[in-house]
Design an enzyme around this catalytic site. Structure first.
Site, mmCIF file in Angstrom:
data_model
loop_
_atom_site.group_PDB
_atom_site.id
_atom_site.type_symbol
_atom_site.label_atom_id
_atom_site.label_comp_id
_atom_site.label_asym_id
_atom_site.label_seq_id
_atom_site.Cartn_x
_atom_site.Cartn_y
_atom_site.Cartn_z
ATOM 1 N N SER A 1 13.102 -6.417 6.665
ATOM 2 C CA SER A 1 13.694 -5.131 6.303
ATOM 3 C C SER A 1 15.117 -4.924 6.770
ATOM 4 C CB SER A 1 12.845 -3.973 6.826
ATOM 5 O OG SER A 1 11.724 -3.882 6.058
ATOM 6 N N GLY B 1 16.894 -10.835 3.490
ATOM 7 C CA GLY B 1 15.937 -11.444 2.568
ATOM 8 C C GLY B 1 14.804 -12.181 3.259
ATOM 9 N N ASP C 1 9.332 0.647 5.109
ATOM 10 C CA ASP C 1 10.361 0.059 5.976
ATOM 11 C C ASP C 1 11.162 1.140 6.696
ATOM 12 O OD1 ASP C 1 9.418 -2.118 4.601
ATOM 13 O OD2 ASP C 1 11.121 -2.222 3.235
ATOM 14 N N GLU D 1 17.767 2.742 -2.450
ATOM 15 C CA GLU D 1 17.125 1.537 -3.010
ATOM 16 C C GLU D 1 16.853 1.710 -4.505
ATOM 17 O OE1 GLU D 1 15.542 -1.291 -1.392
ATOM 18 O OE2 GLU D 1 15.880 -0.747 0.708
ATOM 19 N N SER E 1 17.351 -4.446 4.727
ATOM 20 C CA SER E 1 17.865 -3.411 3.812
ATOM 21 C C SER E 1 17.658 -2.019 4.391
ATOM 22 C CB SER E 1 17.151 -3.475 2.464
ATOM 23 O OG SER E 1 17.312 -4.713 1.865
ATOM 24 N N THR F 1 0.832 -1.207 0.000
ATOM 25 C CA THR F 1 0.000 0.000 0.000
ATOM 26 C C THR F 1 0.867 1.258 0.000
ATOM 27 O OG1 THR F 1 -0.039 -0.243 2.386
ATOM 28 C CG2 THR F 1 -1.986 -1.008 1.196
HETATM 29 C C1 GLA Z 1 8.910 -4.110 0.876
HETATM 30 C C2 GLA Z 1 9.175 -2.660 0.470
HETATM 31 C C3 GLA Z 1 8.154 -1.724 1.105
HETATM 32 C C4 GLA Z 1 6.726 -2.206 0.888
HETATM 33 C C5 GLA Z 1 6.598 -3.697 1.191
HETATM 34 C C6 GLA Z 1 5.256 -4.241 0.809
HETATM 35 O O1 GLA Z 1 9.134 -4.294 2.236
HETATM 36 O O2 GLA Z 1 10.479 -2.287 0.855
HETATM 37 O O3 GLA Z 1 8.339 -0.409 0.618
HETATM 38 O O4 GLA Z 1 6.301 -1.903 -0.410
HETATM 39 O O5 GLA Z 1 7.588 -4.465 0.538
HETATM 40 O O6 GLA Z 1 4.272 -3.739 1.626
#
Ligand code: GLA
Length: 342
Positions: free
Chosen positions: A108, A104, A155, A143, A110, A20
């Protein structure tokens, strides 16, 4: 200017509100206790030297003109480059990176890495970090331009705005952030890794994002936040199902906020299940390994379980009622403090 800085940024769990963020929608994440730590020391000369402790790998590049690289190096070079582009001073440094978030796995790692790097580099230069949305945008540029993943701000904002015991409702249109207590009583939230690794740059993530953009073009709107349900039903497949997920997921975020405020955790569980069904059937981001993890959690008595994060692998989140034993490998997650200098 400081000689030595320790920066920490947590990973995140997204309670509900998936795919979203890049559709100007709603999400309800929280920062977790695990994260990435960057220890930075000021160096002489013009280089940034980075050491990924967990991988036993290093990198070295010109602080004044970082060049593209692959893997974890893209994050370090990108953080230095994007901070410079945003007008911050980036000093020559030695950076030690270590983390407790599995890469992965949909938690999050990253974003935690980007934010810890930015906070460390800013701290070394003696600069105050910009406010959360501005810093999240710098990290998201890392990113987009350096890693090749067209991710949104979920994230980064979760990691930056998290607080112990608290979930964060984010409205990605207004960028309003509202904290609400995550009061679960004897219930527990757990994550179970599906074992399938994902990398947003290579998965179907960017494809989903472009499908949403195509749906907007077909509907003549700028963002799916403005989509009318009746008009969505007229879209060709797969755009119809993609847009339908985004609309129904936004509604589930507010329903989850209401359920949490009312202490109705059975309802929260039902919303997690509904979110999973929508991500599996309409958004098509689940995999066989993820379905297996969901089934194991439901067998353990979960009130609800759903794929979390970008999808195509990663972790499953579940709400366990009091007394339910978590399946082997599942890890409890609790809302922890946001990113900071230690
Ligand atoms: C990853 C992306 C986020 C978000 C989610 C899905 O975590 O980094 O920005 O789009 O997927 O909700």
């Amino acid at each position: 200017m400081s000689q030595l800085v320790h920066a920490f940024a947590p990973g995140r769990v997204n309670l509900i509100g998936e795919h979203t963020d890049y559709n100007d929608g709603l999400a309800l994440p929280f920062a977790i206790e695990d994260g990435v730590t960057v220890t930075a020391t000021l160096a002489t000369g013009g280089l940034i030297e980075a050491i990924a402790i967990d991988l036993g790998e290093r990198d070295s590049f010109d602080a004044a003109s970082p060049q593209p690289a692959a893997g974890w190096r893209a994050f370090v070079r990108g953080a230095a480059a994007e901070l410079r582009d945003a007008g911050f001073d980036v000093r020559p440094a030695r950076l030690e990176l270590s983390g407790t978030v599995p890469r992965g796995s949909g938690l999050s790692s990253s974003a935690a890495l980007e934010i810890a790097l930015c906070l460390a580099l800013l701290g070394l230069a003696g600069d105050e970090p910009p406010e959360a949305v501005a810093l999240a945008r710098i990290c998201s540029a890392v990113e987009h331009r350096w890693v090749g993943a067209q991710t949104g701000l979920l994230d980064q904002l979760a990691s930056l705005c998290g607080a112990a015991g608290t979930a964060v409702r984010i409205d990605f249109r207004s960028l309003a952030i509202e904290r609400l207590p995550l009061a679960l009583g004897e219930h527990r939230l757990v994550v179970l890794d599906s074992g399938e690794r994902h990398a947003h740059a290579e998965s179907g993530y960017n494809e989903r994002r472009s499908e949403c953009a195509r749906a907007c073009t077909a509907l003549g709107i700028d963002s799916l936040r403005d989509a009318e349900p009746a008009a969505v039903e007229e879209l060709p497949e797969p755009l119809r199902r993609r847009a339908r997920h985004v609309l129904s997921e936004n509604a589930r975020v507010d329903a989850a906020v209401t359920a949490l405020r009312a202490g109705d955790l059975d309802e929260l569980g039902r919303l997690l299940d509904a979110s999973h069904a929508s991500l599996r059937d309409d958004y098509a981001v689940s995999t066989a390994a993820v379905e297996l993890a969901v089934a194991r959690l439901r067998d353990a008595g979960a009130l609800g379980a759903r794929i979390m994060g970008g999808g195509f692998g990663g972790s499953v989140l579940a709400l366990l009622p009091p007394g339910a034993a978590a399946p082997a490998g599942a890890v409890e997650v609790r809302p922890g403090a946001g990113a900071r200098l230690l």
